[in-house]
Design a protein around this motif. Structure first.
Motif, PDB file in Angstrom:
ATOM      1  N   ASP A  69      -8.474   9.078 -30.629  1.00 41.42           N
ATOM      2  CA  ASP A  69      -9.920   8.870 -30.473  1.00 41.42           C
ATOM      3  C   ASP A  69     -10.263   7.397 -30.708  1.00 41.42           C
ATOM      4  O   ASP A  69     -10.768   7.009 -31.768  1.00 41.42           O
ATOM      5  CB  ASP A  69     -10.695   9.770 -31.427  1.00 41.42           C
ATOM      6  N   THR A  71     -12.547   5.528 -29.188  1.00 42.36           N
ATOM      7  CA  THR A  71     -13.987   5.254 -29.258  1.00 42.36           C
ATOM      8  C   THR A  71     -14.522   5.585 -30.643  1.00 42.36           C
ATOM      9  O   THR A  71     -15.276   4.805 -31.233  1.00 42.36           O
ATOM     10  CB  THR A  71     -14.745   6.056 -28.180  1.00 42.36           C
ATOM     11  N   LYS A  74     -13.304   2.873 -33.013  1.00 41.11           N
ATOM     12  CA  LYS A  74     -14.094   1.640 -32.844  1.00 41.11           C
ATOM     13  C   LYS A  74     -15.416   1.756 -33.577  1.00 41.11           C
ATOM     14  O   LYS A  74     -15.786   0.863 -34.359  1.00 41.11           O
ATOM     15  CB  LYS A  74     -14.350   1.360 -31.361  1.00 41.11           C
ATOM     16  N   ARG A  94     -12.368  -4.284 -24.898  1.00 41.87           N
ATOM     17  CA  ARG A  94     -11.966  -3.089 -24.148  1.00 41.87           C
ATOM     18  C   ARG A  94     -11.983  -1.897 -25.092  1.00 41.87           C
ATOM     19  O   ARG A  94     -11.565  -1.998 -26.243  1.00 41.87           O
ATOM     20  CB  ARG A  94     -10.558  -3.289 -23.582  1.00 41.87           C
ATOM     21  N   CYS A  95     -12.453  -0.790 -24.601  1.00 40.63           N
ATOM     22  CA  CYS A  95     -12.364   0.464 -25.340  1.00 40.63           C
ATOM     23  C   CYS A  95     -12.360   1.596 -24.321  1.00 40.63           C
ATOM     24  O   CYS A  95     -13.387   1.907 -23.715  1.00 40.63           O
ATOM     25  CB  CYS A  95     -13.515   0.630 -26.330  1.00 40.63           C
ATOM     26  N   ASP A  96     -11.183   2.164 -24.114  1.00 36.82           N
ATOM     27  CA  ASP A  96     -11.039   3.310 -23.224  1.00 36.82           C
ATOM     28  C   ASP A  96      -9.968   4.221 -23.819  1.00 36.82           C
ATOM     29  O   ASP A  96      -9.576   4.042 -24.976  1.00 36.82           O
ATOM     30  CB  ASP A  96     -10.722   2.865 -21.787  1.00 36.82           C
ATOM     31  N   ASP A  97      -9.487   5.181 -23.053  1.00 37.84           N
ATOM     32  CA  ASP A  97      -8.515   6.133 -23.578  1.00 37.84           C
ATOM     33  C   ASP A  97      -7.147   5.521 -23.850  1.00 37.84           C
ATOM     34  O   ASP A  97      -6.329   6.113 -24.560  1.00 37.84           O
ATOM     35  CB  ASP A  97      -8.341   7.309 -22.607  1.00 37.84           C
ATOM     36  N   GLU A  98      -6.892   4.338 -23.289  1.00 33.15           N
ATOM     37  CA  GLU A  98      -5.572   3.722 -23.409  1.00 33.15           C
ATOM     38  C   GLU A  98      -5.489   2.581 -24.413  1.00 33.15           C
ATOM     39  O   GLU A  98      -4.412   2.263 -24.906  1.00 33.15           O
ATOM     40  CB  GLU A  98      -5.121   3.204 -22.036  1.00 33.15           C
ATOM     41  N   ARG A  99      -6.642   1.949 -24.707  1.00 30.21           N
ATOM     42  CA  ARG A  99      -6.566   0.733 -25.519  1.00 30.21           C
ATOM     43  C   ARG A  99      -7.924   0.357 -26.095  1.00 30.21           C
ATOM     44  O   ARG A  99      -8.943   0.480 -25.440  1.00 30.21           O
ATOM     45  CB  ARG A  99      -6.063  -0.403 -24.631  1.00 30.21           C
ATOM     46  N   LEU A 100      -7.881  -0.116 -27.334  1.00 26.04           N
ATOM     47  CA  LEU A 100      -9.046  -0.700 -27.995  1.00 26.04           C
ATOM     48  C   LEU A 100      -8.693  -2.141 -28.320  1.00 26.04           C
ATOM     49  O   LEU A 100      -7.659  -2.398 -28.946  1.00 26.04           O
ATOM     50  CB  LEU A 100      -9.377   0.063 -29.282  1.00 26.04           C
ATOM     51  N   GLU A 163      -3.692   1.176 -29.782  1.00 29.13           N
ATOM     52  CA  GLU A 163      -3.421   2.145 -28.734  1.00 29.13           C
ATOM     53  C   GLU A 163      -3.211   3.516 -29.365  1.00 29.13           C
ATOM     54  O   GLU A 163      -2.924   3.608 -30.561  1.00 29.13           O
ATOM     55  CB  GLU A 163      -2.170   1.728 -27.936  1.00 29.13           C
TER      56      GLU A 163
END
Length: 168
Positions: A69, A71, A74, A94-100, A163
């Motif tokens: 999780d 998001t 973050k 960047r903040c998505d399902d693959e990387r913050l 990640e």
């Protein structure tokens, strides 16, 4: 400017900055003593291990978000930094399902070390040792940490890269 602390009381930003400056001074003094006794490389290793362990303790607050999780991580991580917008000036790249990815444009530890006269490679080593706290925190919470600490010639400070971890 003030920030509301856990007790609900307003805390002046200067108090928070003072607390960070004391933490920076403690790291720097420990680093100096260890460097004198064991050499630079070993001093960095020991201070890094101590700060990493602090991060592991802190990581428990985020373990329910691991391993994926990003998001939620973050939001909770940035939301839990007292006066973070002022003191660290984070930018979420960047903040998505693959990387913050979070770039910090300021760091009160780095600023305190600069005020103490630390610069160049010495400042880089202090940032590396102090930044180990992030690896401890995010790994303990179940994520993969690939962050980068400040290096001479760079603007701002560290870049956190997190990640998803592997499911238990």
């Amino acid at each position: 400017m003030s920030e509301t602390g856990p007790s609900g009381r307003m805390v002046p930003i200067e108090w928070l900055q003072g607390a960070f400056a004391m933490r920076a001074a403690a790291y720097a003094n420990m680093f100096d003593v260890l460097r004198e006794a064991f050499g630079t490389d070993r001093a960095v290793e020991i201070v890094s291990e101590a700060t990493r362990r602090m991060g592991v303790t802190m990581g428990a607050k985020f373990a329910d978000l691991g391993p994926a999780d990003l998001t939620g991580l973050k939001d909770r991580f940035l939301g839990g930094i007292p006066a973070g917008e002022v003191i660290f000036q984070p930018e979420v790249l960047r903040c998505d399902d693959e990387r913050l990815e979070i770039q910090f444009h300021r760091c009160p530890l780095k600023e305190a070390w600069v005020a103490m006269g630390r610069s160049g490679e010495e400042l880089e080593l202090l940032c590396k040792a102090g930044g180990a706290i992030d690896g401890g925190l995010f790994k303990a919470a179940g994520f993969v940490f690939k962050g980068e600490t400040w290096k001479p010639g760079q603007e701002g400070c560290c870049k956190l890269v997190v990640e998803p971890g592997t499911a238990a």
